[in-house]
Structure formats: structure tokens, C-alpha cells
Design a protein around this motif. Structure first.
Motif, PDB file in Angstrom:
ATOM      1  N   PRO A 154      -7.071  -2.188   1.698  1.00 52.43           N
ATOM      2  CA  PRO A 154      -7.154  -1.830   0.841  1.00 52.43           C
ATOM      3  C   PRO A 154      -7.736  -2.695  -0.501  1.00 52.43           C
ATOM      4  O   PRO A 154      -8.284  -1.524  -1.690  1.00 52.43           O
ATOM      5  N   THR A 200       1.028  -8.311  -3.068  1.00 52.89           N
ATOM      6  CA  THR A 200      -0.021  -8.408  -2.147  1.00 52.89           C
ATOM      7  C   THR A 200       0.236  -9.800  -2.523  1.00 52.89           C
ATOM      8  O   THR A 200      -0.513 -10.136  -1.410  1.00 52.89           O
ATOM      9  N   ALA A 250       0.790  -1.075   0.047  1.00 53.21           N
ATOM     10  CA  ALA A 250      -0.279   0.129  -0.215  1.00 53.21           C
ATOM     11  C   ALA A 250       1.352   0.599   0.112  1.00 53.21           C
ATOM     12  O   ALA A 250       0.826   1.992  -0.703  1.00 53.21           O
ATOM     13  N   GLN A 291      -7.494   4.146   6.045  1.00 59.13           N
ATOM     14  CA  GLN A 291      -6.202   3.209   6.752  1.00 59.13           C
ATOM     15  C   GLN A 291      -5.381   4.140   7.937  1.00 59.13           C
ATOM     16  O   GLN A 291      -4.895   4.080   9.267  1.00 59.13           O
ATOM     17  N   SER A 295       0.993   4.051  -3.283  1.00 57.42           N
ATOM     18  CA  SER A 295       0.264   5.128  -2.650  1.00 57.42           C
ATOM     19  C   SER A 295       0.476   6.272  -2.984  1.00 57.42           C
ATOM     20  O   SER A 295       2.120   6.363  -3.572  1.00 57.42           O
ATOM     21  N   TYR A 303      -6.572   4.700   1.654  1.00 59.50           N
ATOM     22  CA  TYR A 303      -5.137   5.099   2.422  1.00 59.50           C
ATOM     23  C   TYR A 303      -5.997   5.572   3.453  1.00 59.50           C
ATOM     24  O   TYR A 303      -5.142   5.573   4.951  1.00 59.50           O
TER      25      TYR A 303
END
Length: 291
Positions: free
Chosen positions: A87, A172, A23, A104, A27, A101
Motif C-alpha cells: 500500500p 507506518t 492502512a 489487499q 482507508s 486497499y
């Protein structure tokens, strides 16, 4: 057996950490502060992610004659936000990176204040001697979010700027494989304890908390479907790491671990029809746009 007890928690930690690293790499600048810097969005996140699930958890615990372990597992999961699994699901359904994000980042900040506060409120309501130290929450957020996020940001912004989108996708994928490798033996080991919890409305109560999170997030997410689904996923998927750490801080019995795992399983199952609903809506919107 002793090796398994060491390897499984390590795999879980590494896999969840890799999800956050991915992430961070994917981002853009300002994404993780997107919600915190917008009071209106932050207030909606607070209600959907923290308040609604906790209130519903308190209600179902009073209504259903469940075991103490099941009640503890439900309450601990209800007050444990910042899901590393969120995400990927939110982005899959068109969620904007800043909002995904940003939730989070906001969840991590809210957790430091709200988890101990809501924990004390719950303990007071039920008259139990339980502790929800800020240090436990902070340690989990630091190890599970701050450190891997810093690694992801360093890699994506300074070491390999402009890195291919395939890199976080690959990370991921690896994280999900490790998560399965860790989760399956853990689930097998806890299956007898999980089965012992089923009954007296336990599964229904857990599903009710997840559904409440989905509905709360979907309603408060705003007019855009992608924002609704993003907040819904954030509110419905809880963080088992924080819940288990709090259970450990209170010297909870082993069945509480089983209750947390059962809650996680029930949550993933409840998400299936919601994701099917989103797929149908997105297809209709796509057809309408093309027409």
C-alpha cells in the motif's frame, strides 16, 4: 541468542501488523471490498498476482540448474500474495485508495483458494510430496491481515473518527523502523546461507519472477498509470510470512528460509528501476498537465 530468536519474529509480526493497522485507519468505507465487488478487476488481479508469477516460477525452475532450496524458495514466494509492504508504495505513486486497499482484500480472499491449489499443482508437476494446508494460509492471513485490519478500522471509524492523516503516516514510519530493526539481524544471520545460494542462475530466476509480476500488473492495470503501478506493485511484492509458514509446514531445510529472504531482496532491487520509470512518467504527465 535465544532472546534474539524470540524478539526478531515478534518485531516482524508487530511491524507488518502496524502497516495493516495504518492502512485500516487511512482507508474509507468500502475500500477493501472495492476489487472483490468488481468481477473484471478481480479477474485481472487473479491473473497478475497469482497466475503469471506462478507460471514464470515453474518455467525458471525447469530452466535453471539451481539448488532444491532455491527452487523451493522461488516457488513458495511466487504463490504467496497479500504483501503488507504494497500500500505505501502504491499510494506514493498516486494509486487510488479503493484500488490499493481493494487489492489487499482481494489478495487475502484469493490466497485462501489459490495458494493451496497452486501448491498442489506445483507439487504434482515436480513429483514431490509437499502439503499446502488451507489452515496455514488462513492463520497467516487472519493474524497478519484480518486482526490488525479490524483494529485499524475500529480505531479509524469508531474510536477516533476523522483522525488526522498524520496518524497512519506516523504508524507506518514506526512500522518501517521496526521492520528494519528486525530484518537486518535476520539478514546478517542468514548471509552465509544466502551467499551459498547465489549462482546457477538463482538471482536471474528470482528477478525474472518479479519482473513478470511487474509487467503483468502494469499491462493488466488498465489505461491509467496509477492503476497500472498499483497492480504491478501488488503482483511483484510477495509475502515472505506465508512462504515461510508453508516451508515450515513441509519441514523444509533452513536454506529455504535463506532463499525466501534472497527473493525478497532481489524483488526490492528489481523494483528500483520501475520506481524510477514511474517518477519520470509522473513528472512528464505533471508538466503536460501544467502546460
Amino acid at each position: 541468542m535465544e532472546i534474539a530468536k524470540t524478539i526478531i519474529p515478534l518485531l516482524l509480526t508487530v511491524s507488518l501488523g502496524l502497516l495493516v493497522i495504518a492502512a485500516g485507519i487511512a482507508s474509507s468505507r468500502g475500500d477493501f471490498a472495492y476489487v472483490i465487488s468488481r468481477p473484471r478487476l478481480l479477474a485481472k488481479a487473479l491473473v497478475a498476482v497469482m497466475i503469471v508469477p506462478t507460471i514464470v516460477a515453474l518455467v525458471v525452475i525447469l530452466i535453471f540448474p539451481m539448488s532444491h532450496s532455491a527452487k523451493a524458495g522461488i516457488f513458495l514466494m511466487a504463490i504467496s500474495p497479500v504483501p503488507p509492504l504494497m500500500p505505501g508504495r502504491a499510494l506514493k505513486f498516486g494509486g487510488s485508495a479503493g484500488y490499493v486497499y481493494g487489492l489487499q482484500g482481494a489478495g487475502a480472499v484469493l490466497a485462501l483458494v489459490m495458494v493451496p491449489l497452486l501448491g498442489l499443482v506445483g507439487a504434482s508437476i515436480y513429483g514431490v510430496d509437499a502439503h499446502f494446508p488451507v489452515s496455514v494460509v488462513a492463520r497467516n492471513i487472519f493474524i497478519g491481515l484480518v486482526v490488525p485490519l479490524a483494529i485499524g478500522l475500529i480505531v479509524g471509524r469508531w474510536v477516533f473518527p476523522g483522525v488526522s492523516p498524520s496518524v497512519p503516516r506516523t504508524i507506518t514510519l514506526i512500522a518501517n523502523v521496526l521492520l528494519v530493526l528486525a530484518f537486518i539481524p535476520l539478514l546478517v544471520a542468514e548471509t552465509p546461507a544466502i551467499m551459498a545460494l547465489i549462482g546457477n542462475g538463482t538471482v536471474v530466476a528470482m528477478a525474472a519472477v518479479v519482473v513478470a509480476g511487474l509487467l503483468g500488473g502494469h499491462i493488466l492495470g488498465g489505461p491509467e498509470l496509477r492503476d497500472r503501478s498499483t497492480l504491478a506493485f501488488t503482483a511483484a511484492i510477495r509475502h515472505p510470512g506465508i512462504a515461510l509458514a508453508l516451508a515450515g509446514a513441509n519441514h523444509a531445510a533452513k536454506p529455504v528460509t535463506a532463499a525466501v529472504l534472497l527473493f525478497l531482496l532481489v524483488g526490492l532491487l528489481v523494483l528500483v528501476p520501475y520506481q524510477m520509470f514511474l517518477n519520470r512518467r509522473l513528472k512528464r504527465l505533471s508538466v503536460g498537465t501544467q502546460g
